[in-house]
Scaffold this motif. Structure first.
Motif, short mmCIF file in Angstrom:
data_model
loop_
_atom_site.label_atom_id
_atom_site.label_comp_id
_atom_site.label_asym_id
_atom_site.label_seq_id
_atom_site.Cartn_x
_atom_site.Cartn_y
_atom_site.Cartn_z
N VAL A 107 1.25 -16.50 39.78
CA VAL A 107 1.36 -17.91 39.95
C VAL A 107 1.96 -18.59 40.22
CG1 VAL A 107 0.11 -20.05 38.77
CG2 VAL A 107 -1.39 -17.40 38.17
N SER A 185 -3.07 -17.95 32.43
CA SER A 185 -2.82 -17.31 34.30
C SER A 185 -3.92 -16.41 34.41
CB SER A 185 -1.28 -16.47 33.82
OG SER A 185 -0.33 -17.46 33.84
N LEU A 189 -6.42 -17.60 37.19
CA LEU A 189 -6.37 -16.95 38.44
C LEU A 189 -7.84 -16.50 38.44
CD1 LEU A 189 -2.90 -14.70 38.27
CD2 LEU A 189 -3.57 -16.47 40.33
N ARG A 192 -9.64 -19.57 40.05
CA ARG A 192 -8.59 -19.78 41.63
C ARG A 192 -10.28 -18.69 42.30
NH1 ARG A 192 -4.97 -22.94 43.60
NH2 ARG A 192 -5.08 -21.90 44.81
#
Ligand SMILES: [Zn+2]
Length: 214
Positions: A107, A185, A189, A192
């Motif tokens: 990240v 994280s 992710l 995203r």
């Protein structure tokens, strides 16, 4: 001042380092840990040390004000300045933990703050893990960049292109915080990838492989 005075804190740092190495968060000789002893001193892991062969006496006792080695025979971690800055700025915290854990380190490549999801997680880490501008590890430039971002309400920081730093009131809490940062994280992710406007163009196989490690 005798070594015995520091025996308990040294033993707890050795045990925590093995645990962090087992978790893959202290990959190789990377990552380091500092524990406040009092208003003046902290105990830190030695520089470039194999955590599986580290002994209690290898833990360095360092004066936070000027990073002077007060007791110990090894060289203190090169990130001592960063840990001292954190513990000095945040007298409410006892532990500063720096890791190269896989997902949170990934990240840091994005160069942005990472929002923290969930009230309980935000209470532990803050509303976001704040990004610290890149500077080479172990330098005064990194300490300066880190100091600029330090906040009373944030216990987790992303060091750009490098790793993370978490503060806590105890070693157990610090380890819980880095585990939480890793979970956050993975969630970040994953979101995203799924919210990527080109999502439909990504090969299902690549997508499946990416999501399987998150
Ligand atoms: Zn590092």
């Amino acid at each position: 001042m005798t070594g015995l005075r520091f025996e308990a804190v040294r033993a707890s740092i050795v045990a925590a380092s093995v645990r962090l190495a087992d978790l893959g968060f202290f990959a190789g000789i990377g990552g380091n840990l500092a524990v406040r002893i009092d208003t003046e001193l902290m105990a830190v892991t030695p520089s470039a040390s194999d955590y599986y062969s580290m002994k209690n006496e290898d833990i360095c006792i360092v004066r936070m004000r000027d990073l002077k080695l007060v007791e110990g025979t090894k060289q203190p971690t090169t990130e001592s300045g960063m840990h001292a800055a954190f513990l000095t700025c945040r007298p409410d915290l006892q532990v500063s933990l720096h890791t190269h854990q896989p997902l949170a380190s990934a990240v840091t490549l994005l160069g942005i703050d990472m929002p923290v999801e969930g009230a309980e997680s935000r209470a532990s880490l803050g509303s976001a893990l704040r990004i610290v501008s890149y500077a080479p590890s172990g330098t005064s430039f990194l300490v300066s960049a880190f100091k600029k971002k330090l906040r009373k309400d944030t216990n987790g920081y992303l060091l750009r292109n490098h790793g993370i730093v978490c503060g806590a009131k105890s070693i157990d809490e610090a380890i819980a915080n880095v585990l939480l940062a890793e979970e956050q994280s993975a969630y970040f992710l994953r979101s995203r990838i799924k919210n990527n406007p080109n999502f439909s163009e990504i090969s299902p196989l690549v997508m499946q492989q990416a999501l399987s490690i998150l």
